[in-house]
Enzyme design. Structure first.
Site, short mmCIF file in Angstrom:
data_model
loop_
_atom_site.label_atom_id
_atom_site.label_comp_id
_atom_site.label_asym_id
_atom_site.label_seq_id
_atom_site.Cartn_x
_atom_site.Cartn_y
_atom_site.Cartn_z
N HIS A 68 0.81 -1.22 0.00
CA HIS A 68 0.00 0.00 0.00
C HIS A 68 0.85 1.28 0.00
O HIS A 68 0.73 2.10 -0.92
CB HIS A 68 -0.99 -0.05 1.18
N HIS A 92 4.00 6.74 5.43
CA HIS A 92 2.86 7.50 5.92
C HIS A 92 2.03 6.79 6.98
O HIS A 92 1.33 7.42 7.75
CB HIS A 92 1.97 7.98 4.76
N GLU A 96 1.19 5.53 12.68
CA GLU A 96 -0.16 5.15 13.04
C GLU A 96 -0.24 3.66 13.40
O GLU A 96 -0.88 3.29 14.38
CB GLU A 96 -1.07 5.44 11.83
N ASP A 97 0.40 2.83 12.62
CA ASP A 97 0.17 1.39 12.71
C ASP A 97 1.34 0.57 13.25
O ASP A 97 1.23 -0.63 13.41
CB ASP A 97 -0.20 0.83 11.33
N ASP A 159 -2.97 8.43 -0.89
CA ASP A 159 -3.35 7.36 0.03
C ASP A 159 -4.81 6.97 -0.22
O ASP A 159 -5.15 5.80 -0.38
CB ASP A 159 -3.17 7.90 1.47
N ASP A 279 -23.24 11.44 -26.74
CA ASP A 279 -23.01 11.38 -28.18
C ASP A 279 -22.17 12.53 -28.70
O ASP A 279 -22.53 13.22 -29.63
CB ASP A 279 -24.34 11.30 -28.93
MN MN Z 1 -2.59 4.59 4.10
#
Ligand code: MN
Length: 729
Positions: A68, A92, A96-97, A159, A279
């Protein structure tokens, strides 16, 4: 944030490890086309760092998590962003993770990258909580307002783009929510920044997930009509291509198809049928320079007849957002309209990637300066194009409002967003919530921390107001509130308060005046009072007393009219009133806003004093010897005898003048004596006469004449002091 995946512990297969390594190599190969080799190897180091940090985490799709961030970085690379943005894109999600701290990122990749990563993490914590359209608008502004570096927004958009591309694996209800947020928040931000390529993709992906049924219907319709179009399209492209070659113009020809979301929106907004919108054939011709644009225009006009009135020259007169292109519509084979755009490669890049197209423009400054400064530069460029063209400023105004907002956006504890002008304080916020909240507020919590009411608020904060029953607005708030609502509410409250105090003072003044003529307020017959109120067109007794208290009406005159039977009592107005012979009015100092002490002579308890009624301000107390009251001696109706009340416990301002020798530390010596004597210095002014002596004027708080006399005696003992005296009005 992990929006479309939950990190879970799962061993990554060796196959996917190969995939990620391939992605990283592919990214670096791409970067080599525009970055320095050492910058590219820095990016690769970031990949190794990120892959290790996310080790063991997978996306919902089963891919290793690092796939990701690598995809996000690739999008940033396609916009030709600087290497620090690319590194920030790779990292990034680590704060956070994973357990990587900001300090660690500073150590490894420097302050700039760490700030970017931190900025993206902060945006992640902003939660879009309400459905209202105004809320979406405010939310977009807030995102921009709390972002000091626009590259943070770009990472966030990239992201979101990858999360949208991989949304399929998500639970449908959750996917729909993310899709709506994408359409309402992220696509409009991309548009504001001129990043049209990303904007279009976000819109199509968002539309597909948010409105799958309509998307399917339109998709089928497009497929059906595409069949016979393909051949015609091919024919037109070939025809144009060969004519261009004949004319010796180097060009890229792109057949365009309107995206499903823009077809859908056009059908809705302009109430057109699918055929009417769809069209139309559309072609873009990209050439090398401006001159070639006009030559290419001649070529296509020569090939097919132009539709009259549809030619637009956005090169000479660019669109408000800086967009440049030639537009024309042709009668194609079988009379099918063909929309043609002609522009240079540079114009095309600006039209597709907006602000990002300007990022690496100034290669000179190595230290990637404040992005906000770059945004300003970008805007300045657009502005110059605009001014040269002299057309509408609307877009620019919008962008300016978004990028450099005049407002701050604050969360209520319930998650609603309040818009307040820049510089607004906790008190402004309290009044914005409700005037009762404002009137009774005593403190505020900003992000759960206690803060003074005068604190200026910053975007993105959550503010909670603490109220107390019986609390009242403080006049001092008027010094820092910025909203009209707060100001008006505080003034209104104080005016009511002043009115109450004015009625009290008015009653005392009128009673005193009546005693002077041998009566009292209770003895006045009601019909006499009523008659006077009607004459003066006043609704009730309080209104009359309030007028007297504020100095708008003279107590002695009112008293005389109440006691005389004939109405022309005003005839002998000039005669000195016997009222002044009565007992003087007692002054406590706690009368509030309708009694004040003159700033010219600073009376303190013990001084002989007089009161002067001043229209609108009530009673102003001066020292008897003050020069400013001399003129009132002949106006007995305005001149009120007053005396200090025995039980005054207030502190009063007094002014003293000290002549001192010019020596170092004199002021400090005097100040410490003053403090020792239990007095505060409210103001000091300094006036150097010559090289030897100075005059210092202090405004001090004192309790009484005795307190002041003691203080002056102590000051005289300071060796440098030549003379001490009390300042007179
Ligand atoms: Mn992310």
């Amino acid at each position: 944030m992990v929006e479309s995946a939950t990190p879970s512990q799962a061993p990554s297969s060796s196959a996917s490890l190969d995939t990620t390594r391939f992605m990283a190599k592919d990214l670096c190969a791409y970067l080599e086309s525009y970055l320095e080799p050492d910058q590219v190897s820095e990016v690769y180091r970031a990949y190794l760092f990120g892959a290790e940090a996310h080790e063991g985490q997978t996306r919902l799709s089963g891919d290793p998590y690092i796939v990701h961030p690598l995809a996000v970085a690739k999008t940033m690379a396609e916009m030709r962003m600087d290497h620090r943005s690319i590194i920030a894109a790779i990292l990034h999600d680590v704060m956070e993770d994973t357990h990587i701290s900001k300090e660690r990122i500073i150590e490894e990749f420097g302050e700039d990258v760490a700030e970017l990563v931190d900025g993206v993490s902060k945006l992640t914590h902003l939660k879009f909580r309400s459905k209202a359209e105004a809320q979406a608008e405010n939310f977009r502004k807030m995102m921009l307002a709390i972002t000091r570096d626009l590259r943070v927004i770009m990472v966030k958009l990239a992201d979101r783009l990858h999360n949208m591309r991989t949304l399929g694996v998500m639970r449908p209800d959750k996917g729909r929510r993310i899709a709506r947020e994408t359409l309402e928040i992220y696509a409009p931000i991309a548009q504001r920044l001129g990043m049209n390529a990303i904007r279009r993709e976000l819109e199509v992906l968002g539309f597909a997930s948010h409105n799958p049924l309509r998307y399917k219907v339109l998709q089928d319709a497009v497929k059906k009509s595409r069949g016979h179009r393909k051949e015609v399209m091919q024919k037109i492209e070939t025809a144009i291509c060969s004519r261009m070659e004949e004319a010796g113009i180097v060009s890229r020809i792109i057949g365009r198809e309107k995206n499903l979301y823009s077809i859908y929106r056009k059908m809705q907004q302009k109430r057109l049928s699918f055929e009417e919108v769809f069209d139309v054939f559309a072609i873009r011709i990209v050439v090398t320079d401006v001159d070639a644009c006009y030559r290419a225009l001649g070529v296509v006009h020569n090939l097919y007849k132009p539709v009259p009135g549809r030619f637009k020259d956005y090169i000479a007169i660019p669109k408000a957002n800086g967009y440049q292109s030639l537009h024309t519509v042709l009668f194609g084979p079988h009379g099918i309209p063909i929309e043609v755009q002609i522009r240079t490669e540079e114009m095309d890049r600006v039209a597709e990637s907006g602000i990002a197209a300007h990022w690496l423009y100034k290669a000179g400054d190595r230290q990637s300066a404040s992005a906000q400064a770059r945004a300003r530069e970008w805007l300045k460029g657009v502005l110059e194009i605009q001014q040269a063209a002299g057309n509408s400023m609307e877009f620019l105004e919008n962008v300016k409002v978004d990028l450099f907002p005049e407002e701050v956006y604050i969360f209520t504890p319930r998650g609603e967003i309040m818009e307040l002008p820049k510089g607004a304080t906790a008190v402004d916020f309290a009044y914005a919530v409700h005037s009762d909240v404002g009137n009774t507020c005593v403190a505020a919590k900003i992000d759960r921390r206690l803060a003074p009411l005068s604190t200026k608020l910053e975007s993105g904060r959550t503010v909670e107001v603490i109220t107390a029953p019986g609390a009242r607005p403080n006049p001092a708030w008027l010094n820092f509130v910025v909203t009209g609502k707060a100001r008006a509410a505080i003034r209104h409250y104080l005016k009511n308060l002043q009115q109450g105090e004015a009625v009290n003072l008015g009653r005392r003044l009128l009673d005193k005046a009546l005693i002077g003529v041998g009566k009292s307020l209770e003895e006045i017959p009601p019909e006499q009072m009523q008659g006077l109120l009607e004459d003066l067109q006043l609704p009730n007794l309080d209104a009359l007393l309030g007028d007297v208290g504020l100095g708008n009406r003279m107590a002695t005159l009112v008293a005389r009219r109440l006691c005389s039977d004939d109405a022309d009592a005003e005839a002998d107005e000039a005669e000195p009133s016997p009222a002044i012979l009565g007992k003087p009015l007692a002054v406590k100092g706690t009368e509030g806003m309708v009694l004040s002490f003159a700033k010219c002579c600073h009376p303190i308890p013990g001084d002989p004093i007089v009161g002067v009624m001043s229209a609108g301000r009530g009673l102003v107390v001066h020292r008897e010897q003050c020069r400013n009251v001399a003129e009132y001696r002949n106006k007995p109706d305005k001149w009120i005898p007053v005396a200090w009340s025995e039980d005054s416990t207030q502190e009063y301002a007094a002014a003293i003048r000290a002549q001192t020798a010019n020596k170092r530390g004199v002021l400090a010596n005097l100040a410490s004596v003053i403090a020792d004597m239990g007095s505060n210095i409210e103001n000091v002014s300094f006036d150097e006469r010559d090289g030897h002596a100075s005059t210092i004027t202090f405004t001090l708080s004192v309790r009484s004449r005795k307190h002041l006399a003691d203080l002056m005696r102590r000051l005289r003992r300071v060796p440098e002091v030549l003379r001490i005296s009390r300042a007179r009005g």
